[in-house]
Design a protein around this motif. Structure first.
Motif, short mmCIF file in Angstrom:
data_model
loop_
_atom_site.label_atom_id
_atom_site.label_comp_id
_atom_site.label_asym_id
_atom_site.label_seq_id
_atom_site.Cartn_x
_atom_site.Cartn_y
_atom_site.Cartn_z
N ARG A 142 0.84 -1.21 0.00
CA ARG A 142 0.00 0.00 0.00
C ARG A 142 0.87 1.25 0.00
O ARG A 142 0.62 2.22 -0.71
CB ARG A 142 -0.93 0.03 1.23
CG ARG A 142 -1.96 -1.08 1.27
CD ARG A 142 -3.19 -0.70 2.10
NE ARG A 142 -2.91 -0.12 3.40
CZ ARG A 142 -2.64 -0.81 4.51
NH1 ARG A 142 -2.58 -2.13 4.47
NH2 ARG A 142 -2.43 -0.19 5.65
N TYR A 143 1.91 1.24 0.83
CA TYR A 143 2.75 2.45 0.88
C TYR A 143 3.60 2.60 -0.38
O TYR A 143 3.86 3.73 -0.81
CB TYR A 143 3.60 2.46 2.16
CG TYR A 143 2.87 3.15 3.30
CD1 TYR A 143 2.71 4.53 3.31
CD2 TYR A 143 2.29 2.42 4.33
CE1 TYR A 143 2.01 5.17 4.33
CE2 TYR A 143 1.59 3.05 5.36
CZ TYR A 143 1.45 4.42 5.35
OH TYR A 143 0.75 5.06 6.36
N ALA A 144 4.01 1.48 -1.02
CA ALA A 144 4.77 1.60 -2.28
C ALA A 144 3.89 2.26 -3.34
O ALA A 144 4.32 3.16 -4.08
CB ALA A 144 5.24 0.22 -2.75
N ARG A 145 2.63 1.83 -3.39
CA ARG A 145 1.69 2.44 -4.34
C ARG A 145 1.46 3.91 -3.99
O ARG A 145 1.40 4.77 -4.86
CB ARG A 145 0.37 1.65 -4.30
CG ARG A 145 -0.70 2.20 -5.22
CD ARG A 145 -1.98 1.37 -5.10
NE ARG A 145 -3.12 2.14 -5.54
CZ ARG A 145 -3.75 1.97 -6.71
NH1 ARG A 145 -3.37 1.03 -7.54
NH2 ARG A 145 -4.78 2.74 -7.04
N ALA A 146 1.35 4.19 -2.68
CA ALA A 146 1.10 5.57 -2.25
C ALA A 146 2.25 6.48 -2.69
O ALA A 146 2.02 7.62 -3.13
CB ALA A 146 0.94 5.63 -0.73
#
Ligand code: FMN
Length: 448
Positions: free
Chosen positions: A146-150
């Motif tokens: 999720r944070y990589a996408r964010a």
């Protein structure tokens, strides 16, 4: 010089407390009344607050029989507030997990133009399994995914916002020039998660771009904040914890080549205000007495990603998964675990402590005591300002604005009038123009 505080009003329904809609100080029928939210914006503006903020959860919540966290989509609601206010900033939550960068950039840029440059984006990755189930997934994507996408999502959005130079809109009637193609840029972004050509179909906003706000305090959350955020909301329970968080985040920002002052850190507080401390404590207790344990236990279950609905209220918390094994709300699970163990709370006691602000700190006291407390935190180096989370609305915000703000103003730590036109200006984070708050460097190719 005393430090200048930044103040945001976090407005949620008819109050932050999970049972606010049942307390006689609220009018539950105003939950869906746009005028209620316009009134909240105006009260915040009367107090010269920097901004108001709306959270968003993309699911109905764990127990609809008792409550639901969000009934309005934040950007739509803030559009209405924008047309009835002039200075107060408008911060909307939007998820990087369940949106696409182009649509999100466009919607925020529209609100920028509607409000005259007063918008902030609270970047969240959406931690709850119920949200995943509304977007095709059986469960929430892993925290790191999720944070990589964010990270990539935010970069694309910022590039889209900056794809029009501030002087690109020409509107030259004589020569029939609408916009200068040399000053409108494509991105041709091709990343791991997104392919976006650009440019945005909306000219540069009055403050250059919306302010970037972030509210996840896990390691990955802090890294994202350190790289891009200009305002950070966080739950901190003690000055000591707040200082550790503050120093950590500011040094991470410096490691990313930014100045420590480029990020304003605002821990949340849930204020119960009355003429005497005793009366304020009684007021807090009135709200605690209205908590429905079955709702509160489901909220607690969501924090730990574990079914805790069968817990006996007079027992202590059982052994729970450590933060490293939590894929949802990492930092909040640690905060709640520490709260329970450090204060040796029963489950009932813990639910009472979480009812007002889901882990944010409550302060029950007189206006002077609350003002003293806020100044002490800022003086100790734990905060640049505060996220004010009134347990009931509008009364709790009115009390803060009419009783606490004047004390902060008299002590010289809060503005007595607005001096800026934009949200970035309120937070003292740069001017209005193109590029002067760029977190990414220049954008790519000119059209034409
Ligand atoms: C003041 C505040 C407001 C938040 N608002 C939202 C929200 O509206 N929607 C959301 O999905 N998460 C919200 N969060 C939660 C965080 O963004 C994040 O999902 C959660 O703290 C877990 O992040 P972490 O794993 O990085 O700790 C908020 C957190 C704070 C401190």
């Amino acid at each position: 010089m005393p430090q200048h505080l930044y103040l945001n009003a976090f407005v949620m329904g008819v109050g932050h407390h999970e049972a606010a809609w049942r307390h006689p100080r609220t009018d539950r029928h105003r939950l869906l009344d746009v005028d209620h939210f316009v009134e909240l914006g105006r009260i915040a503006e009367r107090g010269r607050l920097d901004s108001i903020f709306l959270a968003d959860i993309l699911a109905v919540g764990p127990n609809i029989a008792r409550n639901t966290p969000s009934v309005f989509e934040p950007l739509t609601l803030l559009s209405a507030v924008a047309t009835h206010t002039r200075h107060v900033g408008l911060i909307a939550t939007a998820s990087t997990t369940y949106n696409s960068p182009y649509s999100l950039a466009r919607a925020f840029n529209s609100l920028e133009h509607i409000s005259g440059g007063r918008v902030g984006w609270n970047i969240v990755t959406s931690a709850q399994a119920d949200e995943a189930r509304n977007f095709g997934g059986p469960d929430t994507p892993d925290h790191s995914d999720r944070y990589a996408r964010a990270e990539e999502f935010v970069d694309v959005v910022v590039k889209l916002w900056e794809s029009w130079d501030s002087d690109a809109l020409v509107l030259d009637v004589e020569d029939a020039v609408f916009a200068d193609p040399a000053r409108v840029h494509t991105l041709d972004h091709e990343g791991e998660h997104f392919r976006v050509r650009g440019p945005l179909n909306s000219p540069r906003s009055p403050q250059g771009r919306p302010v970037l706000v972030q509210a996840g305090s896990s390691d990955a959350g802090k890294e994202l904040a350190a790289r891009v955020a200009e305002v950070v909301f966080t739950a901190q329970r003690s000055i000591a914890d707040a200082r550790v968080f503050y120093d950590d985040l500011k040094s991470r920002a410096v490691r990313h080549g930014r100045r420590a002052s480029d990020i304003k850190i605002l821990p949340g507080i849930v204020p119960y205000i009355a003429d005497t401390e005793q009366r304020a404590r009684e007021l807090e207790q009135e709200f605690t007495d209205l908590i429905s344990p079955d709702y509160a236990l489901r909220q607690l279950s969501a924090v730990f990603g574990t079914d805790l609905t069968g817990l006996a209220l007079d027992d202590r918390l059982p052994e729970l998964p450590p933060e490293s094994e939590i894929e949802g709300q990492k930092s909040r699970s640690t905060l709640v675990r520490h709260l329970a163990t450090e204060e040796d709370l029963t489950v009932r006691g813990l639910l009472g402590r979480l009812g007002g602000g889901r882990g944010h700190r409550s302060i029950a006291g007189t206006p002077e005591q609350i003002a003293d407390d806020l100044i002490a935190w800022a003086d100790a180096g734990g905060a640049d300002g505060f996220n004010i989370m009134p347990p009931y609305l509008p009364g709790g915000l009115e009390d803060f604005v009419d009783q606490v703000v004047p004390i902060l103003q008299r002590r010289g730590v809060f503005r007595t009038d607005y001096s800026a036109q934009t949200l970035a200006g309120n937070y003292g984070i740069g001017g209005h123009g193109a590029g002067d708050r760029s977190v990414l460097g220049g954008v790519a190719t000119a059209l034409g």
